[in-house]
Design a protein around this motif. Structure first.
Motif, PDB file in Angstrom:
ATOM      1  N   GLN A 198     -53.868  -8.414  72.818  1.00 30.33           N
ATOM      2  CA  GLN A 198     -53.105  -8.125  74.039  1.00 30.33           C
ATOM      3  C   GLN A 198     -52.935  -9.416  74.846  1.00 30.33           C
ATOM      4  N   ALA A 199     -54.032 -10.192  74.956  1.00 31.86           N
ATOM      5  CA  ALA A 199     -53.994 -11.432  75.721  1.00 31.86           C
ATOM      6  C   ALA A 199     -53.033 -12.424  75.074  1.00 31.86           C
ATOM      7  N   LEU A 200     -52.971 -12.430  73.736  1.00 34.10           N
ATOM      8  CA  LEU A 200     -52.084 -13.358  73.031  1.00 34.10           C
ATOM      9  C   LEU A 200     -50.631 -13.118  73.421  1.00 34.10           C
ATOM     10  N   GLY A 201     -50.261 -11.873  73.640  1.00 34.70           N
ATOM     11  CA  GLY A 201     -48.877 -11.557  73.960  1.00 34.70           C
ATOM     12  C   GLY A 201     -48.562 -11.593  75.442  1.00 34.70           C
ATOM     13  N   GLU A 202     -49.560 -11.906  76.272  1.00 37.58           N
ATOM     14  CA  GLU A 202     -49.372 -11.826  77.720  1.00 37.58           C
ATOM     15  C   GLU A 202     -48.572 -13.024  78.236  1.00 37.58           C
TER      16      GLU A 202
ATOM     17  N   ALA B  19     -39.554 -17.305  66.744  1.00 35.68           N
ATOM     18  CA  ALA B  19     -40.831 -17.453  67.456  1.00 35.68           C
ATOM     19  C   ALA B  19     -41.475 -16.083  67.688  1.00 35.68           C
ATOM     20  N   ILE B  20     -40.632 -15.079  67.994  1.00 35.16           N
ATOM     21  CA  ILE B  20     -41.177 -13.728  68.180  1.00 35.16           C
ATOM     22  C   ILE B  20     -41.794 -13.247  66.869  1.00 35.16           C
ATOM     23  N   LEU B  21     -41.110 -13.541  65.752  1.00 33.19           N
ATOM     24  CA  LEU B  21     -41.661 -13.127  64.461  1.00 33.19           C
ATOM     25  C   LEU B  21     -43.008 -13.806  64.204  1.00 33.19           C
ATOM     26  N   VAL B  22     -43.095 -15.087  64.578  1.00 33.18           N
ATOM     27  CA  VAL B  22     -44.368 -15.802  64.400  1.00 33.18           C
ATOM     28  C   VAL B  22     -45.458 -15.138  65.255  1.00 33.18           C
TER      29      VAL B  22
ATOM     30  N   THR C 289     -56.344 -31.542  73.931  1.00 32.30           N
ATOM     31  CA  THR C 289     -57.542 -30.859  74.426  1.00 32.30           C
ATOM     32  C   THR C 289     -57.079 -29.626  75.211  1.00 32.30           C
ATOM     33  N   PRO C 290     -57.986 -28.708  75.482  1.00 30.65           N
ATOM     34  CA  PRO C 290     -57.595 -27.516  76.259  1.00 30.65           C
ATOM     35  C   PRO C 290     -57.212 -27.839  77.698  1.00 30.65           C
ATOM     36  N   PHE C 291     -57.403 -29.107  78.097  1.00 31.93           N
ATOM     37  CA  PHE C 291     -57.115 -29.434  79.499  1.00 31.93           C
ATOM     38  C   PHE C 291     -55.770 -30.120  79.668  1.00 31.93           C
ATOM     39  N   ASP C 292     -55.049 -30.377  78.541  1.00 34.36           N
ATOM     40  CA  ASP C 292     -53.699 -30.919  78.632  1.00 34.36           C
ATOM     41  C   ASP C 292     -52.725 -29.790  78.911  1.00 34.36           C
ATOM     42  N   SER C 293     -51.641 -30.155  79.590  1.00 35.55           N
ATOM     43  CA  SER C 293     -50.617 -29.135  79.824  1.00 35.55           C
ATOM     44  C   SER C 293     -50.015 -28.698  78.502  1.00 35.55           C
ATOM     45  N   ALA C 294     -49.727 -27.420  78.398  1.00 35.98           N
ATOM     46  CA  ALA C 294     -49.144 -26.909  77.164  1.00 35.98           C
ATOM     47  C   ALA C 294     -48.424 -25.610  77.466  1.00 35.98           C
ATOM     48  N   THR C 295     -47.695 -25.134  76.465  1.00 35.90           N
ATOM     49  CA  THR C 295     -47.144 -23.785  76.562  1.00 35.90           C
ATOM     50  C   THR C 295     -47.978 -22.905  75.654  1.00 35.90           C
ATOM     51  N   ALA C 296     -47.721 -21.606  75.722  1.00 27.61           N
ATOM     52  CA  ALA C 296     -48.326 -20.672  74.779  1.00 27.61           C
ATOM     53  C   ALA C 296     -47.185 -19.973  74.065  1.00 27.61           C
ATOM     54  N   LEU C 297     -47.474 -19.241  72.996  1.00 28.48           N
ATOM     55  CA  LEU C 297     -46.389 -18.613  72.227  1.00 28.48           C
ATOM     56  C   LEU C 297     -45.469 -17.749  73.097  1.00 28.48           C
TER      57      LEU C 297
ATOM     58  N   GLY D  84     -46.472 -12.015  63.762  1.00 28.71           N
ATOM     59  CA  GLY D  84     -47.290 -12.309  62.594  1.00 28.71           C
ATOM     60  C   GLY D  84     -48.742 -12.515  62.983  1.00 28.71           C
ATOM     61  N   PHE D  85     -48.963 -13.293  64.043  1.00 30.99           N
ATOM     62  CA  PHE D  85     -50.334 -13.520  64.500  1.00 30.99           C
ATOM     63  C   PHE D  85     -50.983 -12.210  64.970  1.00 30.99           C
ATOM     64  N   LEU D  86     -50.192 -11.374  65.651  1.00 35.68           N
ATOM     65  CA  LEU D  86     -50.742 -10.099  66.127  1.00 35.68           C
ATOM     66  C   LEU D  86     -51.160  -9.224  64.952  1.00 35.68           C
ATOM     67  N   VAL D  87     -50.294  -9.160  63.933  1.00 32.40           N
ATOM     68  CA  VAL D  87     -50.625  -8.354  62.750  1.00 32.40           C
ATOM     69  C   VAL D  87     -51.895  -8.890  62.107  1.00 32.40           C
ATOM     70  N   LEU D  88     -51.981 -10.226  62.045  1.00 33.91           N
ATOM     71  CA  LEU D  88     -53.151 -10.869  61.452  1.00 33.91           C
ATOM     72  C   LEU D  88     -54.421 -10.483  62.213  1.00 33.91           C
ATOM     73  N   MET D  89     -54.352 -10.517  63.543  1.00 32.30           N
ATOM     74  CA  MET D  89     -55.538 -10.198  64.341  1.00 32.30           C
ATOM     75  C   MET D  89     -55.932  -8.737  64.176  1.00 32.30           C
TER      76      MET D  89
END
Lengths: 420, 265
Positions: A341-345, A394-397, A364-372, A400-405
């Motif tokens: 759920q958090a992955l898709g938020e 990107a939505i398919l990717v 590193t986790p402290f650099d600016s980034a985007t999420a899926l 895919g990760f959600l199905v995997l989890m």
């Protein structure tokens, strides 16, 4: 009881048969309604997937053109811009001026950098002529994929007649190919669709989820064990329970506002960092994990607790030797579903600035980034045609990760489930 | 009831193991046990009988403080094990329960191996100094529970894979592995078939040599078969307590007589 007239005529009578028929009809109706509901749900799911695949599948290939690049010998810092230009112009010797002008537009503006990094990896190429495949720019990618109608009047088209002629010339020479779009996975975001990829978003999401897991899993399990096994049941514990259930139902954007106020403005943590994203997601995931863990603990039969208490185990031993191991499959399932759920938020990550345009993957986790999900949001908002299919990809990717989890959750549940 | 050979049953000793005086138990507002006095003898099987809800299980669970785990349960009065008040502040219920083992209504082995089931108690109480020690305790307990011959070749297999009667004997082995003084059994045969019941009853009779056994049972025949002393509970009161033969053949209280002849219950 004699004065009550039951089923006059017995169980073979017409009245009793009618009663049976009525009950059968009721059952049939229920069954039919269930089938209809499931069919509708499946049809919706199929429609969603089909529309994503139909728009998205083109993003998994990218049109490339093969160039013969010559680097002058002895020059340690050659001009890749000039070399690239030279290479594409060489293909149009003898063509008319209009085609030559279009020629350099066919190449992606990132082509020279791709050549540069290729040479950096193979320094002995300096002073030689070598062939390399570089992506074409987005309009010509669209043309190659048949998304631009050649019959449309030139003024309404994104590529000119001369451009089409130039591209066809390359096609006829057999220089155009359409391999798998590795850029989608190995590049970070870019202004140019042909160069844009999800690497930054995938790594950002990974760091955010890792942070979220490391924080919410121990705290969530600890809280659930305390509430379920040790806390006295009184008004205070009831109040806490109600509030945890309420927290699980709070819209995620509210957690985003909280994170913005507390983590960014008060604690001064970096804006747009996956670490902060993870903290925010942890706030959201905590109630889910607590509720799942409490349910799993509750499902452990009381006979096991009694057995352990009966041989003189302390409360803490009962929990850690018996109850927790038995509850683990349920806890893991709940946690993974919470993380999925958090992955898709999206909303809370937008509020803490994880929707910036960032062309490098975070180290590193402290650099600016985007999420899926925020990357999908950014691409969906972009005007370039190439991003339409890339958004779907990107939505398919992400799916895919959600199905995997979820598959992992099912696997862990089956792997650790024990009978008692 | 002529076939019960009641006269053969002699009480092994007159030494008092557990002495309960003025025990009252409350669940919130409801008064479950009313002023019960009872002396439970060493090396004796004592049966608690009575209709459902009469408080016999509740009283049994007072003897190893299992009622502590129920939030709104309150126990007053004194219960002494070898003269030591078990509700005293200085007594840790965890230590007490190693001294007073318990077997439950439904067989409840841990979902672990047979060996680990038996070894669990000795392990957490630190009763074995070495692996060999522990092996010996496990073997001795399984032998005493008459399960060794069936289980010795499959000690590493899950205890939950045994049959119901074997599971219950495994639970008995687990309870006696900590060498308790008293063994409490809460309807240990109610989930077993008649053959398994007979095996467990036979075992109870053997256990009497080493332990003081207290058994709660719904079946008066079972009480008559296995016990030397019987206590009859009714509506939270201990109505009658005496030698099993006397309680069943010549009850002093009319309520006991009504119960054993099937008029109440």
């Amino acid at each position: 009881m004699a004065d009550i007239d039951i089923a006059a005529g017995g169980w073979t009578s017409e009245a009793s048969r009618e009663n049976v028929r009525r009950r059968r009809r009721g059952e049939l109706w229920l069954k039919a309604a269930g089938l209809v509901a499931i069919t509708i749900a499946f049809a919706m799911l199929l429609t969603l997937l089909a529309s994503l695949v139909i728009t998205g599948f083109r993003a998994f290939t990218q049109t490339h053109v093969t160039l013969q690049v010559t680097l002058p010998p002895g020059d340690e810092t050659p001009s890749f811009r000039a070399a690239t230009r030279g290479a594409i112009e060489a293909l149009f010797e003898g063509a008319d001026e209009a085609q030559k002008r279009e020629a350099s537009r066919i190449l992606s503006s990132g082509a020279q950098y791709i050549i540069e990094s290729h040479v950096a990896a193979n320094p002995d190429l300096i002073g030689q002529t070598f062939s390399i495949r570089v992506p074409v720019s987005d309009p010509y990618d669209q043309l190659a994929k048949g998304l631009i109608d050649r019959e449309t009047p030139e003024a309404l088209r994104r590529v000119s007649d001369a451009g089409i002629a130039a591209f066809d010339r390359l096609s006829e020479a057999g220089l155009i190919s359409r391999p798998f779009n590795t850029a989608l996975f190995v590049n970070a975001d870019s202004r140019f669709p042909e160069l844009a990829g999800l690497k930054g978003a995938i790594i950002g999401s990974f760091y955010a989820l890792l942070t979220c897991f490391l924080i919410s899993f121990p705290i969530g399990i600890g809280a659930a064990i305390y509430l379920e096994e040790f806390a006295r049941k009184n008004r205070l514990s009831d109040f806490i329970e109600i509030n945890i259930n309420n927290l699980a139902a709070v819209p995620s954007v509210v957690f985003g506002l909280l994170a913005l106020a507390v983590f960014l403005n008060w604690f001064g943590l970096p804006r747009g960092a996956p670490f902060v994203g993870g903290l925010t997601l942890a706030l959201m995931t905590l109630p889910t994990i607590i509720i799942a863990t409490r349910a799993a603990l509750k499902a452990v039969p009381p006979s096991i607790r009694e057995a352990a208490l009966g041989v003189g185990a302390s409360k803490q031993q009962v929990v850690f030797h018996h109850v927790l191991p038995l509850a683990m499959p349920g806890i893991l399932t709940g946690t993974i579903i919470g993380l999925a759920q958090a992955l898709g938020e999206t909303a809370p990550l937008l509020l803490i600035g994880m929707n910036a345009f960032i062309t490098a993957a975070p180290s590193t986790p402290f650099d600016s980034a985007t999420a899926l999900p925020t990357q999908i949001f950014i691409w969906a908002d972009s005007p370039e045609r190439g991003f339409v299919s890339r958004t779907s990809a990107a939505i398919l990717v992400l799916l895919g990760f959600l199905v995997l989890m979820n598959a992992l959750a099912i696997y862990l549940r089956n792997r650790f489930e024990r009978r008692w | 009831m002529e076939d019960l050979r009641l006269t053969e049953r002699l009480v092994g000793t007159d030494e008092v193991k557990i002495q309960a005086r003025g025990v009252n138990v409350y669940y919130g507002e409801s008064h479950a046990i009313k002023d019960v006095d009872v002396d439970i003898l060493d090396k004796t099987v004592t049966a608690f009988i009575g209709p459902s809800g009469c408080g016999k299980s509740t009283f049994l669970r007072c003897l190893n403080r299992m009622n502590d785990t129920i939030d709104n349960c309150r126990v007053t009065g004194s219960i002494r094990l070898d003269g030591q008040d078990i509700y005293d502040r200085s007594v840790d219920p965890v230590q007490l329960r190693a001294q007073v083992g318990m077997v439950f209504q439904k067989p409840n082995p841990f979902p672990k191996s047979i060996y680990d089931n038996v070894a669990y108690g000795p392990r957490i109480h630190g009763l074995a100094r070495s692996k060999a020690d522990l092996d010996e305790i496990v073997e001795k307990s399984l032998r005493r529970a008459a399960l060794w011959n069936e289980a010795k070749d499959r000690l590493d297999q899950p205890g939950t894979g045994l049959s119901g009667g074997q599971q219950q004997r495994l639970c008995i082995a687990r309870a006696i592995a900590t060498s308790p003084e008293v063994l409490l059994m809460d309807e240990p045969c109610s989930a077993l078939d008649p053959i398994a019941t007979a095996q467990v009853e036979e075992l109870i009779d053997e256990l009497r040599a080493n332990f003081s056994v207290v058994i709660v049972t719904h079946s008066m025949q079972q009480a008559a078969r296995v016990s030397q002393r019987t206590a009859f509970f009714h509506l939270g009161n201990l109505v009658e307590y005496g030698e099993t033969g006397q309680v069943f053949t010549n009850p002093r209280d009319p309520r006991t007589e009504s119960y054993i002849t099937g008029r109440i219950g």
